[in-house]
Design a protein around this motif. Structure first.
Motif, PDB file in Angstrom:
ATOM      1  N   ASN A  92      -5.770  -0.966   3.904  1.00 56.62           N
ATOM      2  CA  ASN A  92      -5.259  -1.549   5.144  1.00 56.62           C
ATOM      3  C   ASN A  92      -6.137  -1.076   6.294  1.00 56.62           C
ATOM      4  OD1 ASN A  92      -3.156  -2.521   3.638  1.00 56.62           O
ATOM      5  ND2 ASN A  92      -1.699  -0.986   4.316  1.00 56.62           N
ATOM      6  N   VAL A  93      -6.365  -1.965   7.248  1.00 57.24           N
ATOM      7  CA  VAL A  93      -7.174  -1.643   8.422  1.00 57.24           C
ATOM      8  C   VAL A  93      -6.285  -1.673   9.654  1.00 57.24           C
ATOM      9  CG1 VAL A  93      -9.153  -2.337   9.823  1.00 57.24           C
ATOM     10  CG2 VAL A  93      -9.216  -2.645   7.338  1.00 57.24           C
ATOM     11  N   GLU A  94      -6.381  -0.616  10.452  1.00 50.70           N
ATOM     12  CA  GLU A  94      -5.663  -0.554  11.729  1.00 50.70           C
ATOM     13  C   GLU A  94      -6.640  -0.086  12.799  1.00 50.70           C
ATOM     14  OE1 GLU A  94      -2.213   1.913  11.384  1.00 50.70           O
ATOM     15  OE2 GLU A  94      -1.351   0.680   9.790  1.00 50.70           O
ATOM     16  N   ASP A  95      -6.712  -0.800  13.898  1.00 50.74           N
ATOM     17  CA  ASP A  95      -7.616  -0.456  15.002  1.00 50.74           C
ATOM     18  C   ASP A  95      -9.065  -0.288  14.538  1.00 50.74           C
ATOM     19  OD1 ASP A  95      -5.480  -0.451  16.854  1.00 50.74           O
ATOM     20  OD2 ASP A  95      -4.978   1.610  16.297  1.00 50.74           O
ATOM     21  N   GLY A  96      -9.477  -1.134  13.595  1.00 49.13           N
ATOM     22  CA  GLY A  96     -10.850  -1.117  13.128  1.00 49.13           C
ATOM     23  C   GLY A  96     -11.203   0.006  12.170  1.00 49.13           C
ATOM     24  N   LYS A  97     -10.202   0.759  11.695  1.00 48.68           N
ATOM     25  CA  LYS A  97     -10.443   1.875  10.786  1.00 48.68           C
ATOM     26  C   LYS A  97      -9.561   1.731   9.545  1.00 48.68           C
ATOM     27  CE  LYS A  97     -11.508   5.075  14.482  1.00 48.68           C
ATOM     28  NZ  LYS A  97     -11.138   6.293  15.168  1.00 48.68           N
ATOM     29  N   VAL A  98     -10.033   2.319   8.447  1.00 51.35           N
ATOM     30  CA  VAL A  98      -9.229   2.315   7.229  1.00 51.35           C
ATOM     31  C   VAL A  98      -8.011   3.203   7.464  1.00 51.35           C
ATOM     32  CG1 VAL A  98      -9.131   2.912   4.778  1.00 51.35           C
ATOM     33  CG2 VAL A  98     -11.235   1.948   5.734  1.00 51.35           C
ATOM     34  N   ALA A  99      -6.828   2.623   7.307  1.00 48.24           N
ATOM     35  CA  ALA A  99      -5.590   3.365   7.526  1.00 48.24           C
ATOM     36  C   ALA A  99      -4.961   3.829   6.214  1.00 48.24           C
ATOM     37  CB  ALA A  99      -4.592   2.499   8.285  1.00 48.24           C
ATOM     38  N   HIS A 100      -5.234   3.108   5.131  1.00 47.39           N
ATOM     39  CA  HIS A 100      -4.565   3.413   3.870  1.00 47.39           C
ATOM     40  C   HIS A 100      -5.377   2.829   2.723  1.00 47.39           C
ATOM     41  CE1 HIS A 100      -0.651   4.968   2.484  1.00 47.39           C
ATOM     42  NE2 HIS A 100      -0.916   4.254   1.407  1.00 47.39           N
ATOM     43  N   TRP A 101      -5.544   3.585   1.642  1.00 46.51           N
ATOM     44  CA  TRP A 101      -6.248   3.141   0.442  1.00 46.51           C
ATOM     45  C   TRP A 101      -5.254   2.883  -0.674  1.00 46.51           C
ATOM     46  CZ3 TRP A 101     -11.514   2.555   0.271  1.00 46.51           C
ATOM     47  CH2 TRP A 101     -12.240   3.125   1.314  1.00 46.51           C
ATOM     48  N   GLN A 102      -5.507   1.871  -1.493  1.00 52.06           N
ATOM     49  CA  GLN A 102      -4.767   1.614  -2.732  1.00 52.06           C
ATOM     50  C   GLN A 102      -5.795   1.383  -3.830  1.00 52.06           C
ATOM     51  OE1 GLN A 102      -2.194  -1.750  -2.038  1.00 52.06           O
ATOM     52  NE2 GLN A 102      -0.444  -0.387  -1.759  1.00 52.06           N
ATOM     53  N   VAL A 103      -5.643   2.116  -4.939  1.00 49.61           N
ATOM     54  CA  VAL A 103      -6.569   1.990  -6.061  1.00 49.61           C
ATOM     55  C   VAL A 103      -5.755   1.740  -7.325  1.00 49.61           C
ATOM     56  CG1 VAL A 103      -8.372   3.114  -7.404  1.00 49.61           C
ATOM     57  CG2 VAL A 103      -8.211   3.545  -4.951  1.00 49.61           C
ATOM     58  N   THR A 104      -6.103   0.668  -8.041  1.00 52.26           N
ATOM     59  CA  THR A 104      -5.427   0.330  -9.301  1.00 52.26           C
ATOM     60  C   THR A 104      -6.305   0.803 -10.456  1.00 52.26           C
ATOM     61  OG1 THR A 104      -4.334  -1.551  -8.274  1.00 52.26           O
ATOM     62  CG2 THR A 104      -4.439  -1.545 -10.684  1.00 52.26           C
ATOM     63  N   LEU A 105      -5.650   1.425 -11.435  1.00 48.26           N
ATOM     64  CA  LEU A 105      -6.339   2.024 -12.574  1.00 48.26           C
ATOM     65  C   LEU A 105      -5.773   1.511 -13.886  1.00 48.26           C
ATOM     66  CD1 LEU A 105      -5.725   5.746 -11.566  1.00 48.26           C
ATOM     67  CD2 LEU A 105      -7.722   4.412 -10.958  1.00 48.26           C
ATOM     68  N   LYS A 106      -6.628   1.354 -14.887  1.00 47.83           N
ATOM     69  CA  LYS A 106      -6.185   1.278 -16.272  1.00 47.83           C
ATOM     70  C   LYS A 106      -6.252   2.710 -16.778  1.00 47.83           C
ATOM     71  CE  LYS A 106      -7.743  -3.262 -17.770  1.00 47.83           C
ATOM     72  NZ  LYS A 106      -8.636  -3.950 -18.720  1.00 47.83           N
ATOM     73  N   VAL A 107      -5.201   3.153 -17.436  1.00 45.68           N
ATOM     74  CA  VAL A 107      -5.124   4.536 -17.925  1.00 45.68           C
ATOM     75  C   VAL A 107      -4.884   4.518 -19.429  1.00 45.68           C
ATOM     76  CG1 VAL A 107      -3.871   6.719 -17.743  1.00 45.68           C
ATOM     77  CG2 VAL A 107      -4.259   5.338 -15.702  1.00 45.68           C
ATOM     78  N   GLY A 108      -5.670   5.290 -20.173  1.00 46.34           N
ATOM     79  CA  GLY A 108      -5.533   5.366 -21.627  1.00 46.34           C
ATOM     80  C   GLY A 108      -4.754   6.586 -22.043  1.00 46.34           C
ATOM     81  N   LEU A 109      -3.678   6.366 -22.791  1.00 46.69           N
ATOM     82  CA  LEU A 109      -2.848   7.440 -23.339  1.00 46.69           C
ATOM     83  C   LEU A 109      -3.055   7.492 -24.856  1.00 46.69           C
ATOM     84  CD1 LEU A 109       0.446   6.318 -21.582  1.00 46.69           C
ATOM     85  CD2 LEU A 109      -1.142   8.018 -20.735  1.00 46.69           C
ATOM     86  N   ARG A 110      -3.448   8.649 -25.361  1.00 45.99           N
ATOM     87  CA  ARG A 110      -3.645   8.776 -26.808  1.00 45.99           C
ATOM     88  C   ARG A 110      -2.289   8.874 -27.495  1.00 45.99           C
ATOM     89  NH1 ARG A 110      -3.618  12.921 -29.945  1.00 45.99           N
ATOM     90  NH2 ARG A 110      -3.939  14.406 -28.261  1.00 45.99           N
ATOM     91  N   ILE A 111      -2.081   8.029 -28.508  1.00 44.47           N
ATOM     92  CA  ILE A 111      -0.857   8.039 -29.291  1.00 44.47           C
ATOM     93  C   ILE A 111      -0.910   9.224 -30.252  1.00 44.47           C
ATOM     94  CG2 ILE A 111       0.562   6.727 -30.946  1.00 44.47           C
ATOM     95  CD1 ILE A 111       0.405   5.498 -28.111  1.00 44.47           C
ATOM     96  N   ASP A 112       0.177   9.993 -30.325  1.00 40.03           N
ATOM     97  CA  ASP A 112       0.226  11.144 -31.223  1.00 40.03           C
ATOM     98  C   ASP A 112      -0.008  10.728 -32.657  1.00 40.03           C
ATOM     99  OD1 ASP A 112       0.759  13.003 -29.216  1.00 40.03           O
ATOM    100  OD2 ASP A 112       2.932  12.766 -29.407  1.00 40.03           O
TER     101      ASP A 112
END
Length: 69
Positions: free
Chosen positions: A48-68
């Motif tokens: 999100n941009v507010e007053d010409g500056k980055v106000a907030h970051w959002q990052v989406t990830l794929k995450v790998g979980l090893r099955i026991d």
């Protein structure tokens, strides 16, 4: 060495500090309730941009979980 199986989930972390911090927030929060997190891949970055500056970051990830075994 044994073969492994992974389950993939999607997480979105957010931060006012940086995109790297948003990744750390997502992984830290997920680690509190999920086991065997082994890898991540950034799939999307937005903010999100507010007053010409980055106000907030959002990052989406794929995450790998090893099955026991």
């Amino acid at each position: 060495m044994t073969d492994h199986v992974y389950k993939t989930i999607e997480l979105t972390g957010s931060s006012k500090q940086s995109s790297d911090d948003a990744i750390c927030v997502a992984l830290s929060k997920a680690s509190a309730t999920l086991r065997n997190i082994h890898w991540f891949q950034v799939t999307d970055t937005r903010g999100n941009v507010e007053d010409g500056k980055v106000a907030h970051w959002q990052v989406t990830l794929k995450v790998g979980l090893r099955i026991d075994d």
